[in-house]
Scaffold this motif. Structure first.
Motif, PDB file in Angstrom:
ATOM      1  N   THR A 123      30.308  31.374  29.134  1.00  9.46           N
ATOM      2  CA  THR A 123      29.984  31.918  30.455  1.00  9.46           C
ATOM      3  C   THR A 123      28.792  31.199  31.055  1.00  9.46           C
ATOM      4  O   THR A 123      27.651  31.368  30.611  1.00  9.46           O
ATOM      5  N   TRP A 124      29.053  30.389  32.093  1.00  7.86           N
ATOM      6  CA  TRP A 124      28.029  29.565  32.722  1.00  7.86           C
ATOM      7  C   TRP A 124      28.116  29.750  34.231  1.00  7.86           C
ATOM      8  O   TRP A 124      28.843  29.033  34.907  1.00  7.86           O
ATOM      9  N   PRO A 125      27.381  30.707  34.806  1.00 15.16           N
ATOM     10  CA  PRO A 125      27.447  30.931  36.252  1.00 15.16           C
ATOM     11  C   PRO A 125      27.081  29.665  37.031  1.00 15.16           C
ATOM     12  O   PRO A 125      26.277  28.843  36.572  1.00 15.16           O
ATOM     13  N   CYS A 126      27.664  29.519  38.202  1.00 15.98           N
ATOM     14  CA  CYS A 126      27.393  28.349  39.032  1.00 15.98           C
ATOM     15  C   CYS A 126      25.898  28.252  39.323  1.00 15.98           C
ATOM     16  O   CYS A 126      25.262  29.225  39.737  1.00 15.98           O
ATOM     17  N   GLY A 127      25.339  27.084  39.094  1.00 18.15           N
ATOM     18  CA  GLY A 127      23.925  26.850  39.351  1.00 18.15           C
ATOM     19  C   GLY A 127      22.996  27.383  38.282  1.00 18.15           C
ATOM     20  O   GLY A 127      21.773  27.372  38.465  1.00 18.15           O
ATOM     21  N   ALA A 155      34.915  27.534  30.544  1.00 22.57           N
ATOM     22  CA  ALA A 155      36.027  28.403  30.905  1.00 22.57           C
ATOM     23  C   ALA A 155      36.185  28.336  32.417  1.00 22.57           C
ATOM     24  O   ALA A 155      35.489  29.028  33.149  1.00 22.57           O
ATOM     25  N   ARG A 156      37.048  27.443  32.851  1.00 24.53           N
ATOM     26  CA  ARG A 156      37.276  27.173  34.270  1.00 24.53           C
ATOM     27  C   ARG A 156      36.060  26.529  34.943  1.00 24.53           C
ATOM     28  O   ARG A 156      35.924  26.558  36.165  1.00 24.53           O
ATOM     29  N   ASP A 157      35.150  25.958  34.171  1.00 22.81           N
ATOM     30  CA  ASP A 157      33.999  25.264  34.736  1.00 22.81           C
ATOM     31  C   ASP A 157      34.448  23.972  35.411  1.00 22.81           C
ATOM     32  O   ASP A 157      35.480  23.388  35.054  1.00 22.81           O
ATOM     33  N   ASP A 158      33.652  23.510  36.356  1.00 19.47           N
ATOM     34  CA  ASP A 158      33.885  22.177  36.890  1.00 19.47           C
ATOM     35  C   ASP A 158      33.724  21.177  35.754  1.00 19.47           C
ATOM     36  O   ASP A 158      32.699  21.180  35.052  1.00 19.47           O
ATOM     37  N   PRO A 159      34.712  20.315  35.512  1.00 24.48           N
ATOM     38  CA  PRO A 159      34.658  19.412  34.357  1.00 24.48           C
ATOM     39  C   PRO A 159      33.421  18.522  34.329  1.00 24.48           C
ATOM     40  O   PRO A 159      32.798  18.352  33.265  1.00 24.48           O
TER      41      PRO A 159
END
Length: 432
Positions: A123-127, A155-159
């Protein structure tokens, strides 16, 4: 030089199912065969079985802050994933929450005899301050005296962002180190997309490049129910077909879950040298399947054991999950013996992390060990005290836990932190 000798145990489980009696001796945090015991610190293990520290090969420590959430039990994974994502968004995942959740999860692990935890953080929130989040988990482990394998997941992160973050994390946490493991062996960094159900080939490719550059292990999840369904819908292929095509089957790769695998797929996995992690405490109660561990092991795969996260398991008690693995194995094949499952929870898990010095009590291994008291009424009438570790006393906890020759749990209590404080701080943050 620091010398520790543990003596008087009912039995010592060296690893690989080998059981003996006699002393366990360590010098400067490493198991040795013999040493000068003149100034040794002696530890009385009378009435105890001594094992290597357990190795939790698959956890999601952040989920320690999100246990027993309403509407997340006994539901299809397609519904569970967005329910958990909503909870993360509401709480606001940041370095503070990551550190507090990791601290609680790792404290629980040590109190349950787990000395090494692989944290697959997804889990890595944007920014987000991703380096800060990783460092918070690493700092929590260091303060408690636990070994941590921090997996920069996706998990669906920008590559591109995921790869840049992974590179920054390994450079920040392990500066100048190739191979992904700190010099003292207490911290390891790896990479791992959540699975083909959530991440594109580009994510797998770019995280694989980071792994090659820094010599990191690679990990992902495969062949749970939703993983197979989505792969077939999206690509017209099964997950393992995709992982093979994308270059993610190899000796440096560990696959968690593997509930739905065919005999042909098992043979291909074995030929690739990949290792596996069984997580029955997650998959069984959620109705997501049972990995055919007997068939995997018979094919030659190294199989470890993991709890997965608190969002699906609610507990980080690996020995309890070892008991469950032993019991449910009879539903998908011959029942696994207790000694074999205990080996999965120690050496098997360590091998999947590329860490042969862990999960064993043989000369040259790290002095990570647990003293399990088997003298009480919960073990009365037990003929085999080693098998009894799993069969008897489902909530069993160790009396003493040692990591690298250092006592971190004594008489069932943490020596490195205040348990009440850990609980209070996490609750304060989650309820904000």
């Amino acid at each position: 030089m620091s010398v520790l000798v543990v003596r008087g145990a009912v039995a010592v489980v060296d690893g690989g199912g080998r059981v003996r009696t006699g002393d366990v001796v360590s010098v400067d945090g490493v198991i040795v065969e013999t040493a000068d015991l003149t100034d040794a610190i002696e530890m009385d293990a009378t009435g105890c079985v001594v094992t290597a520290g357990l190795v939790n090969a698959h956890h999601h420590l952040l989920q320690t802050a999100f246990r027993t959430l309403p509407g997340t039990r006994g539901i299809p994974m397609r519904e569970w994933l967005p329910a958990m994502a909503a909870a993360y968004t509401k709480a606001g995942v940041d370095p503070e929450l990551t550190g507090l959740a990791a601290r609680a999860g790792l404290a629980e692990a040590l109190l349950c005899g787990v000395t090494t935890v692989a944290d697959h953080h997804l889990t890595w929130p944007c920014g987000a301050d991703t380096v800060g989040m990783a460092r918070a988990a690493a700092d929590a482990a260091a303060a408690l005296g636990a070994r941590l394998v921090f997996v920069r997941g996706a998990a669906r992160d920008d590559p591109q962002e995921a790869a840049a973050s992974a590179d920054a994390i390994v450079r920040a946490l392990l500066p100048g180190i190739h191979g992904g493991v700190s010099s003292d062996g207490m911290l390891q960094v790896a990479v791992g997309p959540a699975g083909v159900h959530s991440d594109s080939r580009e994510t797998f490719d770019l995280l694989g490049e980071v792994a090659r550059e820094h010599g990191l292990r690679r990990r992902t999840q495969a062949n749970e129910v939703v993983d197979v369904e989505i792969a077939l819908e999206r690509y017209g292929a099964r997950p393992l077909d995709l992982l093979e095509e994308w270059g993610w089957l190899g000796p440096d790769v560990t696959l968690a879950h593997l509930c739905d695998v065919t005999d042909d797929e098992i043979a291909r996995l074995a030929a690739s040298g990949v290792s596996a992690t069984h997580a029955p405490g997650c998959d069984v109660p959620m109705g997501w399947g049972i990995a055919p561990v007997r068939r995997l092991r018979d094919a030659g795969l190294a199989v470890g054991l993991g709890t997965s996260g608190g969002g699906s398991n609610d507990a980080g008690h690996l020995l309890a999950d070892a008991r469950l693995a032993m019991q449910v194995s009879a539903l998908v094949g011959p029942q696994l013996p207790a000694s074999e499952v205990l080996d999965m929870a120690t050496a098997g898990s360590a091998d999947g992390l590329g860490r042969p010095e862990l999960g064993r009590l043989t000369p040259g291994s790290a002095a990570d060990l647990c003293l399990w008291d088997v003298s009480g009424v919960a073990d009365a009438g037990v003929a085999d005290p080693v098998a009894g570790l799993l069969w008897a006393s489902p909530g069993r906890r160790p009396r003493t836990v040692i990591v690298g020759g250092r006592v971190v749990v004594d008489e069932g209590r943490l020596t490195t932190a205040d348990e009440d404080e850990i609980v209070a701080q996490l609750y304060e943050r989650v309820r904000r």
